[in-house]
Write a protein that holds these residues in place. Structure first.
Motif, short mmCIF file in Angstrom:
data_model
loop_
_atom_site.label_atom_id
_atom_site.label_comp_id
_atom_site.label_asym_id
_atom_site.label_seq_id
_atom_site.Cartn_x
_atom_site.Cartn_y
_atom_site.Cartn_z
N LYS A 38 0.84 -1.10 -0.06
CA LYS A 38 0.05 0.17 0.11
C LYS A 38 0.85 1.19 0.20
O LYS A 38 0.57 2.35 -0.40
N TYR A 39 2.04 1.12 0.59
CA TYR A 39 3.04 2.29 0.68
C TYR A 39 3.92 2.12 -0.71
O TYR A 39 4.30 2.94 -1.32
N ALA A 40 4.60 0.76 -0.85
CA ALA A 40 5.60 0.72 -1.60
C ALA A 40 5.24 0.86 -3.21
O ALA A 40 5.72 1.38 -3.95
N ARG A 41 4.09 0.17 -3.65
CA ARG A 41 3.80 0.31 -4.86
C ARG A 41 2.63 1.40 -5.25
O ARG A 41 2.87 1.97 -6.30
N VAL A 42 1.75 1.76 -4.22
CA VAL A 42 0.69 2.62 -4.80
C VAL A 42 1.36 4.03 -5.01
O VAL A 42 2.33 4.48 -4.12
N GLY A 43 0.98 4.68 -6.06
CA GLY A 43 1.57 6.01 -6.37
C GLY A 43 2.77 5.90 -7.51
O GLY A 43 3.36 6.80 -7.70
N TYR A 44 3.31 4.49 -7.61
CA TYR A 44 4.46 4.58 -8.53
C TYR A 44 4.06 4.99 -9.85
O TYR A 44 3.06 4.62 -10.50
N ARG A 153 -0.62 5.52 -13.06
CA ARG A 153 -0.19 5.39 -11.73
C ARG A 153 -0.57 4.07 -11.17
O ARG A 153 -1.65 3.73 -11.43
N ARG B 22 1.41 7.07 2.18
CA ARG B 22 1.14 6.14 1.47
C ARG B 22 0.46 6.84 -0.12
O ARG B 22 -0.30 7.75 0.30
N GLY B 23 0.77 6.39 -1.29
CA GLY B 23 0.09 6.83 -2.31
C GLY B 23 0.61 8.13 -3.09
O GLY B 23 0.31 8.63 -3.96
N ASP B 24 1.58 8.60 -2.33
CA ASP B 24 2.65 9.77 -2.84
C ASP B 24 3.11 9.40 -4.17
O ASP B 24 3.36 8.13 -4.69
N LYS B 26 5.47 8.51 -6.80
CA LYS B 26 6.95 7.69 -6.79
C LYS B 26 7.28 7.73 -8.17
O LYS B 26 6.60 7.01 -8.86
N PRO B 30 9.23 0.25 -6.75
CA PRO B 30 9.16 0.06 -5.46
C PRO B 30 10.12 -0.54 -5.02
O PRO B 30 10.71 -1.67 -5.86
#
Lengths: 222, 214
Positions: A38-44, A153, B22-24, B26, B30
């Motif tokens: 939820k942190y590592a992938r979301v927003g890539y 995204r 979360r969700g920023d 990037k 990952p």
């Protein structure tokens, strides 16, 4: 006789305990918040070699996903189209635009455009696009509202629990087959009514199409 | 104690400041802290592969080889995709212009529905939902899109339309690589239905359905 320990040391054990508790809580909270897809992938949202906009093509022009991702119904992966597919229109539309130089070059030489892959499950996960698309699971369920994105995204976490949530309750996500590539589609604009109809029709579709709630390891891992 | 609390708050602020929420957005891929076997040596489709000279994992056919394929059932014959057969080319075998007049596959309701679906995916952006050449692309500079209700196309043999879908014509590129052989014939069938809808007369409509038309 003087004190061996000064008076303030009486409170020391309590303070150490509170301090350790605070540091421990902070570490646990940090790990819970950050060590997850939820942190590592979301927003890539990597920069792509060509600024292709799904919002323009899929939403504004109303093109079907399968115009470009034409093998998604038959193949386990959703193909990136050859540059020739772009040239079907761009041999006339924006024909000399510098933003499309790489596409023209690729179509002429056969040298691939180095697109950056965004949604990447681990290599030991055997996700099959055709079986999901062919059983009424829309693109939007895993990829989010791609048709509204100028730059793609990573919208959903695609973690194992994300997969399992749906595998346990496919009726909550399944939709009619002709609506799979219509990412905006809903049973009803009213959220309550939509939920009711989803439950009603979802369960029927799951039964009619014999959709299995696969939860065994080998369903996805082999 | 105060110093300690201040230091802890600072550390939390620092971590949040560096890692964000979360969700920023990037730009970097990952981070995989425990790689386990997440990325293996095997080749994934359409990926890079240093092993091959052109750097691609997906390979093109070696010249002179034939892809493994499922034959298509035409009448009581099985036809493979590499064969010079009317169903694959739209022409009589061994000729270049003798296009076949009729669709060599059985035209069923299901076939027609498939044709409509494939038409709406592949043809509609330019030719429009009614095949009159007024698709959405006409607003963006595709000025000369064929109106498929033209007499020239209405009287064209089915095989020639199939051939145009496969190889393209004038500015239209071929769709042979994107649309499978039976789907191309299904599109021809659906196009014929669209053409009929403009050429038909009221007498051809079943009596009970006439009321819905003006």
């Amino acid at each position: 006789m003087s004190d061996v320990f000064p008076k303030w040391t009486n409170q020391l054990p309590l303070k150490i305990l509170i301090g350790a508790g605070l540091v421990g809580s902070a570490v646990v909270a940090g790990a819970w918040y950050y060590l997850t897809p939820k942190y590592a992938r979301v927003g890539y949202q990597p920069l792509q070699p060509v600024a292709f906009s799904h919002a323009i093509h899929a939403d504004q022009l109303g093109m079907d996903c399968r115009y470009c991702h034409n093998a998604v119904e038959k193949s386990w992966y959703s193909n990136i189209p050859a540059a020739g597919t772009c040239m079907n229109c761009h041999n006339q539309v924006l024909k000399d635009d510098p933003r499309l130089a790489l596409v023209r070059e690729s179509a002429a030489s056969g040298k691939p455009i180095p697109w950056v892959q965004i949604h990447k499950v681990p290599d030991f996960v055997y996700f099959n696009h055709s079986v999901h698309v062919g059983r009424g699971i829309s693109c939007v369920e895993c990829h989010g509202p791609i048709h509204k994105m100028d730059e793609v995204r990573h919208a959903k976490e695609l973690s194992m629990t994300f997969c399992l949530d749906c595998h346990r309750h496919p009726a909550a996500k399944i939709r009619p087959l002709d609506k799979v590539t219509q990412l905006d589609w809903k049973w009803s604009q009213d959220p309550k009514e939509n939920e009711r109809l989803q439950k009603l029709h979802g369960e029927k579709m799951v039964a009619d199409w014999k959709v299995e709630s696969l939860e065994s390891c080998s369903a996805c891992h082999r | 104690m105060r110093t300690f609390l201040a230091a802890l708050a600072l550390a939390v602020a620092l971590v949040v400041g560096v890692l964000g929420f979360r969700g920023d957005l990037k730009r970097q891929p990952p981070l995989e802290i425990f790689p386990d076997m997440k990325r293996q040596m095997k080749l994934r489709p359409q990926a890079t592969a240093a092993f091959f000279g052109d750097g691609r994992s997906s390979r093109e056919f070696v010249p002179g080889t034939v892809a493994r394929s499922t034959p298509l059932k035409v009448g009581d014959q099985l036809v493979y995709p590499f064969e010079d057969a009317p169903v694959n080319t739209g022409r009589l075998p061994g000729t270049t212009t003798n296009f076949i007049d009729a669709i060599p596959l059985p035209v069923t309701e299901e076939f027609m529905a498939r044709g409509q679906q494939r038409f709406e995916i592949n043809c509609l952006p330019c030719h429009g939902p009614l095949a009159d050449g007024k698709g959405v692309t006409s607003k963006f500079g595709l000025a000369i899109v064929g109106n498929l209700h033209d007499k020239r196309i209405v009287t064209m043999p089915d095989g020639e339309i199939f051939n145009t879908i496969t190889h393209g014509k004038n500015l239209m590129q071929g769709y042979g690589a994107n649309v499978a052989v039976p789907d191309r014939w299904a599109v021809v069938a659906y196009l014929r239905a669209l053409q009929r809808s403009r050429l038909g007369t009221l007498d051809e409509v079943p009596a009970e359905k006439r009321a819905g038309l003006k």
